[in-house]
Structure formats: C-alpha cells, structure tokens
Write an enzyme that holds these catalytic residues in place. Structure first.
Site, mmCIF file in Angstrom:
data_model
loop_
_atom_site.group_PDB
_atom_site.id
_atom_site.type_symbol
_atom_site.label_atom_id
_atom_site.label_comp_id
_atom_site.label_asym_id
_atom_site.label_seq_id
_atom_site.Cartn_x
_atom_site.Cartn_y
_atom_site.Cartn_z
ATOM 1 N N GLU A 1 51.838 68.626 -15.463
ATOM 2 C CA GLU A 1 50.739 68.470 -14.318
ATOM 3 C C GLU A 1 50.415 69.738 -13.878
ATOM 4 O O GLU A 1 49.911 70.194 -12.890
ATOM 5 C CB GLU A 1 51.386 67.736 -12.914
ATOM 6 C CG GLU A 1 51.711 66.419 -13.290
ATOM 7 C CD GLU A 1 52.227 65.827 -11.889
ATOM 8 O OE1 GLU A 1 52.095 66.049 -10.807
ATOM 9 O OE2 GLU A 1 53.030 64.538 -11.777
ATOM 10 N N HIS B 1 52.703 72.811 -10.503
ATOM 11 C CA HIS B 1 51.743 73.304 -9.680
ATOM 12 C C HIS B 1 52.135 74.641 -9.210
ATOM 13 O O HIS B 1 53.237 74.676 -8.510
ATOM 14 C CB HIS B 1 51.779 72.197 -8.554
ATOM 15 C CG HIS B 1 51.330 70.878 -9.091
ATOM 16 N ND1 HIS B 1 50.194 70.443 -9.363
ATOM 17 C CD2 HIS B 1 52.193 69.558 -9.147
ATOM 18 C CE1 HIS B 1 50.147 69.240 -9.793
ATOM 19 N NE2 HIS B 1 51.404 68.631 -9.617
ATOM 20 N N ASP C 1 48.530 73.228 -12.690
ATOM 21 C CA ASP C 1 47.350 73.804 -12.042
ATOM 22 C C ASP C 1 47.769 75.255 -11.503
ATOM 23 O O ASP C 1 48.935 75.336 -11.312
ATOM 24 C CB ASP C 1 46.447 73.100 -11.346
ATOM 25 C CG ASP C 1 47.404 72.202 -10.149
ATOM 26 O OD1 ASP C 1 48.644 72.922 -9.902
ATOM 27 O OD2 ASP C 1 47.063 71.074 -9.672
ATOM 28 N N ASN D 1 60.273 63.124 -14.063
ATOM 29 C CA ASN D 1 59.298 64.063 -13.712
ATOM 30 C C ASN D 1 59.347 64.663 -12.298
ATOM 31 O O ASN D 1 59.481 63.777 -11.404
ATOM 32 C CB ASN D 1 58.037 63.380 -13.780
ATOM 33 C CG ASN D 1 56.768 64.458 -13.824
ATOM 34 O OD1 ASN D 1 56.741 65.393 -14.611
ATOM 35 N ND2 ASN D 1 55.771 64.014 -13.039
ATOM 36 N N GLU E 1 60.114 62.493 -8.899
ATOM 37 C CA GLU E 1 60.422 63.112 -7.708
ATOM 38 C C GLU E 1 61.318 62.372 -6.916
ATOM 39 O O GLU E 1 61.396 62.035 -5.769
ATOM 40 C CB GLU E 1 59.143 63.097 -6.980
ATOM 41 C CG GLU E 1 58.117 64.004 -7.577
ATOM 42 C CD GLU E 1 56.959 64.111 -6.930
ATOM 43 O OE1 GLU E 1 56.651 63.431 -5.787
ATOM 44 O OE2 GLU E 1 55.864 64.504 -7.416
#
Ligand code: G3I
Length: 400
Positions: free
Chosen positions: A306, A275, A308, A238, A190
């Site tokens: 990651e 996400h 979700d 990432n 990030e």
C-alpha cells in the site's frame, strides 16, 4: 545489484538549484556573451523529457516494463473512478495489478448477514481481467470497515460461523467467476497493535470482535479456511508500522509469523503496507531490506502492498518531489532485490485520489499549508518524478 548515480545529497542540491531557478523565473536571463547559447536553467519537471503536467488530461504512453509478466506493480483503485476514461486508461496502461481500495471489504461485500453484493468489487475484477491484469484481494478479516451486525456478534460459535461463511463465499466467488485473476488475498489485516506508555511500546492483539470471541486462534483459522477454499491463491498477512526490524510491533509481527509458519498454518506471505514519508526513515531502506531478508528466511513471500509517500512535512516543491522519488526507489529497490518480492502496490493512482486527503496535512492542532501529494501521478495523470523512482527500482537501478 545495479546502482545508479543518484544520491540523496545530489537530490537536495538539485532541488535547491531548481527552487532558485523557479524563484528567479521572472527575471530576464543574462545576455549570452558573443552570441553563445544561453545557459539553460534547471526547471521542473526536468527528468527524462516528460511533458509538463497540463490542466488537460493526456494519457502517458503504455509502460511495457510494468507488464513484464514476472513482477507486478499494482495500484489501489475505486470502481467509481474506473468509470472515468482518463483514470481507467492510465491504470490499464501503467500497471499490471489492481486492488480494490474499499469494494472488497466486509461492509461493502456482505452488508447484511449472508447477503452478498459483489457488484462493485466485480466491476474492478472485470476491468482487471479485460486488461490482462491480476488482482490482490483486500481484505477478508479486518477489525475496520465491518458492518454493525458483525461488530454486534457475541459468542465464539456466532463469530466463527460468520467468519467462515464470509471467507468461503468471497474466495469461492472469485475462484469460480474469475478463475486465475484474484491471485492473492490479504486474509488477515492489522491484527496487532502497540500499547503506548510502555518502554518502547508493548505489542498486543488488537481488540476486535474476532479476537474477543475466538482468541488469537482466529488468525490461523482464517488462513485455513481460505486455503481450503482456494488452494491456488497466495495468502498474506498485511500490516503497517512493521516495515523495519525495529520496535515492538515489528518484533511481535515477526514472532507471530514465525509461529504461524512453524505451526504449519497456510500463510504464504507478509504484506508491508508502507504508508511513509520522504525521509529515509521509518524504516530506512537498509533496515527494510534486513526485515525482508528475515521473512524470506522463513520461506515467505514479501510484498509492499500500500505504498504512498506523503509530502506533508516537506511540501510539494521540486525538492519534495525529488525526495519522494528517492524514497519510492530506495524502498522498492530493497524489496525487488529479494527473490521473495515479486509484487509491489501503490495505494492510489493520482494525488487527488489519496485517502490521505481526507485529513490533509495536520500536525497536532495545526493545519499545514501543504498537501500530501503522495502518489506517482498528478491530477492530470502525468507521471511525477516518483513514477521514475518506481520505474528505476523495477529496472534494477537503486539510488545510493
Ligand atoms: O461508505 C461511505 C459511503 O457510503 C459514503 O458515500 C462516502 C462519502 O465520503 O464515505 C464512505 O466511507 C468511506 C470509505 O473509505 C469508502 O469510501 C469512509 O468515510 C472512509 O473513511 C474510508 O476510508 C478508507 C479507509 O481505508 C478506511 O479505514 C480509505 O478509502 C482506504 O484507502 C483505507 O485503506 C486502508 C487499507 O484498507 C488498510 N491499510 C490502511 C489503509 C489506509 O487507511
């Protein structure tokens, strides 16, 4: 690519039918004419004869498909939860890769200058090794979850010294103590941000002690230190909000990775956090596939790192669960369709474990009467429809 006969509108129709079935559950079914079998109403869960989730945890049978050895399906875990048998057994049976959700972050592993505590991170890596799984290391250089002493550093020399020692010590520890288990590192996490207020937003390097003191070169330096320490580990950048091709941050990230590759910086892959929500947007699956393709063309590996899918906007009803299944399937199918994508990971095992529960479902000042329920297992470690979306994607079956 194999296509399955599931499309979004079928899911909406089935979901609505099931909702109606649930709503009329208390009414007695009409008597069958002439002794025929009564019509079976669609009830949830109706997919693939899965047993209905019960309050008692029971572990689903091992999923050999998740252990095919070529592709990896990972899950973010916590050392504390691995002490719970139901949690640990489900992780071991259903996945072949783990990520420490918090235990490998700087504040956890080097809380004081030069004082390293690997206890909790090692518990996770030992678990992986003992169960034939591999590990993604998350994360070496990130602006968040930094100890106060790092935040307080001033001057390029001090920051460079701390960053170098941290990367070298952590990567060497896993290289030597658990050979071949930690196969990849999120070296930099990030590093970019979007300044709103500009037309479409403007991408900038995120404010951090690393950027302030070392400039943008900290990114290349971090990758070089990691490569020199473990030449066998795959090294990733990432980030979130960069999964599609559209928008300033996506463009800025692609441009940054292109420049790093062109400069010969040892970066092996791009991690898309993913996400997301249940509707086919932000990005839609086709746009994600286009993004995967352009990183593949740079010669990079890609991973969904990651994932979700929050149900805040639609609720944890049968329609929401089906849209969630569809979303997991479409995104992961798009990833696995590329030879550059050999690994995907979910950000938590079961719904109660999700980081999204920390805030719950809020919209502005409103607290919504729904829950994120963003993962593939429920509170009783039973597979949700979402799990089958992942399974179908792995099986080369992408919904239309
Ligand atoms: O460290 C304290 C601990 O001392 C205390 O006992 C505990 C009590 O709740 O809180 C602990 O800190 C929490 C920490 O997780 C460790 O559990 C923080 O409050 C909490 O905010 C922190 O959240 C993590 C978050 O990163 C921090 O930014 C989430 O669990 C974790 O899922 C999340 O993961 C990030 C990825 O690393 C990067 N990409 C985004 C993703 C979601 O934000």
């Amino acid at each position: 690519m194999k296509r399955c006969l599931v499309d979004r509108w079928m899911i909406v129709a089935l979901g609505s039918l099931a909702l109606m079935a649930c709503a009329s559950e208390d009414e007695a079914p009409p008597a069958p004419p002439n002794g025929e079998e009564p019509l079976q109403l669609l009830t949830y869960p109706y997919h693939r004869d899965e047993p209905k989730a019960s309050a008692t945890a029971s572990i689903p049978a091992e999923s050999p498909f998740f252990r095919d050895g070529e592709r990896h399906v990972g899950v973010a875990v916590s050392a504390d939860r691995l002490e719970e048998p139901g949690y640990a057994q489900t992780v071991a049976a259903q996945f072949n890769q783990v990520i420490a959700e918090n235990e490998m972050k700087w504040e956890a592993i080097e809380p004081e200058p030069g004082v390293f505590d690997f206890t909790r991170a090692d518990a996770i890596v030992s678990f992986a090794r003992d169960n034939g799984m591999q590990v993604r290391g998350h994360t070496l250089v990130w602006h968040s979850q930094l100890p106060a002493w790092v935040e307080a550093l001033t001057g390029a020399d001090a920051v460079r010294e701390a960053m170098t020692r941290h990367i070298q010590t952590v990567v060497a520890h896993y290289r030597d103590t658990f050979p071949g288990i930690v196969v990849a590192w999120d070296v930099v996490n990030e590093a970019l941000n979007v300044m709103q207020g500009q037309m479409g937003g403007m991408v900038v390097y995120r404010d951090s002690v690393f950027y302030r003191e070392l400039g943008e070169g900290f990114i290349a330096e971090a990758f070089q230190i990691a490569r020199a320490t473990d030449p066998d580990a795959l090294l990733f950048y990432n980030d979130f909000g960069v999964e599609g091709t559209l928008g300033a941050k996506s463009t800025g990230t692609y441009d940054m990775l292109s420049a790093l590759v062109a400069a010969g910086v040892p970066v092996d892959g791009m991690g898309f956090q993913m996400h997301t929500g249940p509707l086919d947007q932000g990005p839609n699956a086709d746009d994600f596939a286009a993004n995967v393709a352009r990183y593949e063309a740079l010669g990079l590996q890609v991973e969904v790192t990651e994932m979700d899918v929050t149900l805040c906007a639609v609720g944890g009803n049968v329609l929401g669960f089906e849209l969630q299944r569809y979303r997991f399937n479409r995104i992961l199918g798009a990833c696995f369709a590329s030879p550059a994508c050999r690994s995907i990971s979910l950000w938590g095992l079961a719904d109660p474990n999700s980081w999204l529960n920390d805030t719950g479902c809020v919209q502005g000042m409103l607290v919504l009467d729904t829950e994120p329920a963003p993962l593939a297992f429920d509170a009783a470690y039973q597979r949700k429809p979402a799990w089958w979306g992942v399974y179908d994607a792995l099986n080369g079956c992408t919904y239309q």
